[in-house]
Design a protein around this motif. Sequence first.
Motif, PDB file in Angstrom:
ATOM      1  N   PRO B  14       0.741  -1.257   0.041  1.00 26.11           N
ATOM      2  CA  PRO B  14      -0.069   0.226   0.092  1.00 26.11           C
ATOM      3  C   PRO B  14       0.760   1.402   0.051  1.00 26.11           C
ATOM      4  CG  PRO B  14      -0.445  -1.179   1.990  1.00 26.11           C
ATOM      5  CD  PRO B  14       0.418  -2.194   1.114  1.00 26.11           C
ATOM      6  N   VAL B  15       1.865   1.042   0.790  1.00 25.71           N
ATOM      7  CA  VAL B  15       2.934   2.464   0.664  1.00 25.71           C
ATOM      8  C   VAL B  15       3.419   2.683  -0.764  1.00 25.71           C
ATOM      9  CG1 VAL B  15       5.256   3.431   1.577  1.00 25.71           C
ATOM     10  CG2 VAL B  15       3.700   1.838   2.977  1.00 25.71           C
ATOM     11  N   MET B  16       3.860   1.678  -1.389  1.00 28.06           N
ATOM     12  CA  MET B  16       4.326   1.920  -2.957  1.00 28.06           C
ATOM     13  C   MET B  16       3.169   2.397  -3.670  1.00 28.06           C
ATOM     14  SD  MET B  16       6.780  -1.266  -3.260  1.00 28.06           S
ATOM     15  CE  MET B  16       7.165  -0.908  -4.951  1.00 28.06           C
ATOM     16  N   ALA B  17       1.732   1.922  -3.341  1.00 26.20           N
ATOM     17  CA  ALA B  17       0.757   2.484  -4.331  1.00 26.20           C
ATOM     18  C   ALA B  17       0.364   3.857  -4.114  1.00 26.20           C
ATOM     19  CB  ALA B  17      -0.440   1.262  -3.769  1.00 26.20           C
ATOM     20  N   ILE B  18       0.542   4.252  -2.917  1.00 28.73           N
ATOM     21  CA  ILE B  18       0.276   5.540  -2.281  1.00 28.73           C
ATOM     22  C   ILE B  18       1.408   6.423  -3.009  1.00 28.73           C
ATOM     23  CG2 ILE B  18       0.138   7.180  -0.635  1.00 28.73           C
ATOM     24  CD1 ILE B  18      -1.040   5.162   1.019  1.00 28.73           C
ATOM     25  N   ILE B 282       9.966   8.160 -15.291  1.00 28.17           N
ATOM     26  CA  ILE B 282       9.750   9.046 -13.783  1.00 28.17           C
ATOM     27  C   ILE B 282       9.378   7.757 -13.088  1.00 28.17           C
ATOM     28  CG2 ILE B 282       9.370  10.960 -12.481  1.00 28.17           C
ATOM     29  CD1 ILE B 282       9.408  12.519 -15.308  1.00 28.17           C
ATOM     30  N   GLN B 283       8.105   7.321 -13.413  1.00 25.81           N
ATOM     31  CA  GLN B 283       7.099   6.412 -12.733  1.00 25.81           C
ATOM     32  C   GLN B 283       8.045   5.341 -12.232  1.00 25.81           C
ATOM     33  OE1 GLN B 283       4.228   6.487 -15.471  1.00 25.81           O
ATOM     34  NE2 GLN B 283       3.281   8.414 -14.712  1.00 25.81           N
ATOM     35  N   GLY B 284       8.711   4.990 -13.125  1.00 23.45           N
ATOM     36  CA  GLY B 284       9.418   3.265 -12.931  1.00 23.45           C
ATOM     37  C   GLY B 284      10.581   3.680 -11.953  1.00 23.45           C
ATOM     38  N   ILE B 285      11.165   4.721 -12.131  1.00 25.30           N
ATOM     39  CA  ILE B 285      12.237   5.115 -11.174  1.00 25.30           C
ATOM     40  C   ILE B 285      11.939   5.283  -9.737  1.00 25.30           C
ATOM     41  CG2 ILE B 285      14.091   6.516 -10.660  1.00 25.30           C
ATOM     42  CD1 ILE B 285      14.485   7.104 -13.717  1.00 25.30           C
ATOM     43  N   VAL B 286      10.756   6.086  -9.555  1.00 26.21           N
ATOM     44  CA  VAL B 286      10.191   6.471  -8.478  1.00 26.21           C
ATOM     45  C   VAL B 286       9.519   5.182  -7.820  1.00 26.21           C
ATOM     46  CG1 VAL B 286       8.150   7.696  -7.219  1.00 26.21           C
ATOM     47  CG2 VAL B 286       9.456   8.793  -8.923  1.00 26.21           C
ATOM     48  N   LEU B 287       8.809   4.314  -8.417  1.00 21.61           N
ATOM     49  CA  LEU B 287       8.714   3.223  -7.849  1.00 21.61           C
ATOM     50  C   LEU B 287       9.770   2.295  -7.409  1.00 21.61           C
ATOM     51  CD1 LEU B 287       5.749   2.143  -7.718  1.00 21.61           C
ATOM     52  CD2 LEU B 287       6.144   0.473  -9.612  1.00 21.61           C
ATOM     53  N   LEU B 288      10.830   2.247  -8.067  1.00 25.07           N
ATOM     54  CA  LEU B 288      11.983   1.403  -7.721  1.00 25.07           C
ATOM     55  C   LEU B 288      12.767   2.199  -6.666  1.00 25.07           C
ATOM     56  CD1 LEU B 288      14.249  -0.580  -8.712  1.00 25.07           C
ATOM     57  CD2 LEU B 288      15.575   1.053  -9.354  1.00 25.07           C
ATOM     58  N   PHE B 289      12.868   3.534  -6.463  1.00 22.45           N
ATOM     59  CA  PHE B 289      13.260   4.022  -5.348  1.00 22.45           C
ATOM     60  C   PHE B 289      12.660   3.837  -4.040  1.00 22.45           C
ATOM     61  CE2 PHE B 289      16.207   7.466  -7.856  1.00 22.45           C
ATOM     62  CZ  PHE B 289      16.779   6.528  -7.885  1.00 22.45           C
ATOM     63  N   SER B 290      11.279   4.052  -4.144  1.00 25.94           N
ATOM     64  CA  SER B 290      10.430   3.545  -3.129  1.00 25.94           C
ATOM     65  C   SER B 290      10.583   2.155  -2.438  1.00 25.94           C
ATOM     66  CB  SER B 290       9.025   3.682  -3.303  1.00 25.94           C
ATOM     67  OG  SER B 290       8.632   4.928  -4.227  1.00 25.94           O
ATOM     68  N   PHE B 291      10.717   1.218  -3.564  1.00 20.87           N
ATOM     69  CA  PHE B 291      11.042  -0.115  -2.944  1.00 20.87           C
ATOM     70  C   PHE B 291      12.238  -0.182  -2.368  1.00 20.87           C
ATOM     71  CE2 PHE B 291      12.079  -4.467  -4.061  1.00 20.87           C
ATOM     72  CZ  PHE B 291      11.128  -5.120  -3.546  1.00 20.87           C
ATOM     73  N   VAL B 292      13.286   0.533  -2.848  1.00 18.29           N
ATOM     74  CA  VAL B 292      14.646   0.395  -2.038  1.00 18.29           C
ATOM     75  C   VAL B 292      14.566   1.010  -0.516  1.00 18.29           C
ATOM     76  CG1 VAL B 292      16.908   1.428  -2.354  1.00 18.29           C
ATOM     77  CG2 VAL B 292      15.975   0.693  -4.397  1.00 18.29           C
ATOM     78  N   TYR B 293      13.770   2.321  -0.356  1.00 18.24           N
ATOM     79  CA  TYR B 293      13.642   2.679   0.790  1.00 18.24           C
ATOM     80  C   TYR B 293      12.831   1.663   1.662  1.00 18.24           C
ATOM     81  CZ  TYR B 293      15.085   7.405  -0.630  1.00 18.24           C
ATOM     82  OH  TYR B 293      15.786   8.417  -1.211  1.00 18.24           O
TER      83      TYR B 293
END
Lengths: 534, 313
Positions: B14-18, B282-293
């Motif tokens: 859910p965090v990543m979805a938000i 941009i969306q792909g990278i942000v998703l990846l960075f969120s996952f990394v965090y």
Amino acid sequence: MDRRSVLKGLAGASGLALTGGLSAPAIAQGASARTLRFVPQANLANFDPIWGTQYVVRNAAALVWDTLYGVDSSLQPQRQMVESEEVTDDGTTWTFKLRPGLKFHDGEPVLSKDVVASLSRWAARDPMGLMIKALQQELTTVDDRTFKWVLKQPFPKMLYALAKNNSPCAFIMPERIAQTDPFKQISDYVGSGPMKFAKGEWVPGAKAVFEKFADYSPRQEKSSWLAGGKQIMVDRVEWVIMPDPATAAAALQNGEIDWWENPIADLVPVLKKNKNISVDIGDPLGNIGSFRMNFLYPPFNDVRARRAVLMAMSQEDYMRAIVGDDNSLWKPLPGYFTPDTPLYTEAGGEILKGKRDLDAAKKLLAESGYSGQPVTCLVAQDQPITKAMGDVTADLLKRLGMNVDFVATDWGTVGSRRAQKTAPGQGGWNMFHTWHAGSDCINPAPYTAIRANGDKAWFGWPTSPNTEKEVAAWFEAKSLDEEKATIGRLNKAAFDDVVYAPTGFFLSYTAWRKNVTGIAKGPLPFFWGVSKSA
Amino acid sequence: MLSYILRRIVATLPVMAIVALFVFSLLYIAPGDPAVVIAGDQASPEDVERIRQSLGLDRPFLVQFGSWVWRILHGDLGTSIFTNLPVSTMIGQRLGPTLSLMIVTLLLTIVVAVPLGVVAAWKAGSLIDRAIMAFAVFGFSLPVFVVGYVLAYVFALELEWLPVQGYTPLTEGFWPWLQNLILPAIALGCVYIALVARITRATMLEVLQQDYIRTARAKGLGQGGILFIHALKNASVPIVTVIGIGIALLIGGAVVTESVFAIPGLGRLTIDAILRRDYPVIQGIVLLFSFVYVLVNLMIDVTYTLVDPRIRY
């Protein structure tokens, strides 16, 4: 301390040190002399020269795809893939025959069906192509090497259209690729040009690699811009994308790259001091700085307001802001066409000559009815050239007594906002800054910015019937004298109505290591004839 | 522990979805239009509109977002508007350089900062302590690009020991890989080293006051054993936290570092994509960075249990 000062200082220090006689860098020694490493002006973010029209795409495409004709350094179209052409006396039917032995990179022969498909795709996107398409009766193959273009009316500038170097060029692709919708991007980069694109090594934003095409058969004539024998002297050309100018300068000094297309003015003195580096003007056709005023809304919907700005502006201020103190890099431009080209004229450009008259300009502005409403001025801060011009304009408008709404933003935003026809207070604008490649301003064919056909014109949507009348006349002109007379009238009409404000003519440098030879001056980097020693 | 890790991973969804919705919305309302950039200066408004339609940019927000989520759920990050390459391919091309830079920086930080912090705590108040802390303040204050240019000038242009720019994959040899990363890692690591050294010193000082340290000393344990076995282990929780949080700093700093040293990593890809409004990238990278965090946070929590057995989930 800002970032630019730091990089300038450090690059300067390094340049001095190297001038002091340090040995050639060890890193350079291992690099193959058969690979030329080049830093282009921008990132090659896509590679379809019809779908995307950025100069950097055109420059890369010129390596991979050949054209039927190529413009030479005297701006004349010369045969390239074509062996011969015939035109009927009434000027409506053109028959072209291809050179024998032309091959695509996949080994297939270049056939007239490939040419027909390629020209059809190009003509759907290119302004001159669209003009031809509007006159077209048929474009068909005759045999494998012959094709025919039949028009309803003559189009005297046909060969120029097929040879021109401004985007999009009429590149020839295999039929299967050229059948792609012109509004969709191709993903197969097979051409018949002197180099093959190594798609597998492409890292957009970082690297693009081109390999010598062994089966390319160059013309026998000496190469001249896009015309003549395109002899490739190295095995590979690697484009290395470097967003940071200081890094590019250091890499050039260090021998990690061989050629930097457009070093920024701040770093040129450093490079000039390095004994291993040559620095020279890259493109003698240079650039024309400009700002455009929106004809749709006050205050610039009144020609007196536009003329008031021209009366007050100092091109020297603009040029010094762009190129600094190097006087060899700029000249005043009381005209709309590229200096030192056949059609250059100053007819009607008196308003930009002589002492600047701020008082008269203020009076004229008042007569236009301007009463202090905000003037929305879009300035892209991420482009050094537009930022410099924007700062000068802001000062100019304030001195004129205008209420400036200075919108400092990035080029991506300027690019979309300038297309808005709404009022400045509702997302629109009053003026924005840009510049045009000099090679696009040599005549009206590639010169979108000079068009003044209202709603169909470039951003700012200028309306100037007299300008448009002369544009049409130029397309009909049959001799250079006729063209010159037309352009004189066009230039004057454009100044009378202030189609846009030219801020001056400026040049840029290119820099390369001295073990690289054969670099020619021109509107794009030409790799044919360029060799590199160890 | 395993169920805890699984619970944490499920909780990240859910965090990543938000985050994804937030980023998608931001991009949607941001000014700038990729179709205009693609079409070029010669294009008519009709041309721009046709490009916009062909890219699906004319569709309503919810349709675009829904379509993106649907693709993500099917493991497809989409296709770059500009390069026509799959976003996953583009990210894959750039992941290696960024990961390499982060790993080398992280190792450099741990190897340099932790001993410096320990020594500073051990010699608290001495000249050595003051010198180390002055170095930390200095490192913390210098922008990455300044350090980068100075390093490039000294070690690449003057001494000619290392290259100015670029990246060589590990597959081409350890030294070619490392030599491209040394200067960027030092430039990027300066702030990080300073931060970890200061935290290590402060935490160690606190631990060194504890009774059990006094007991260890009384028992005649050597200084090294006291510092690096007893004290450091007990001071590790905050240090591990700072190192973990510092990965966020690394990602931010990598954007500048990758530009200065022309490293083809994710930082540069992000900037390029933002400037061009290449939304899928941009969306792909942000998703990846969120996952990394999220992953880094998880790793920090797991590491706590390893360094401090009293912590249990």
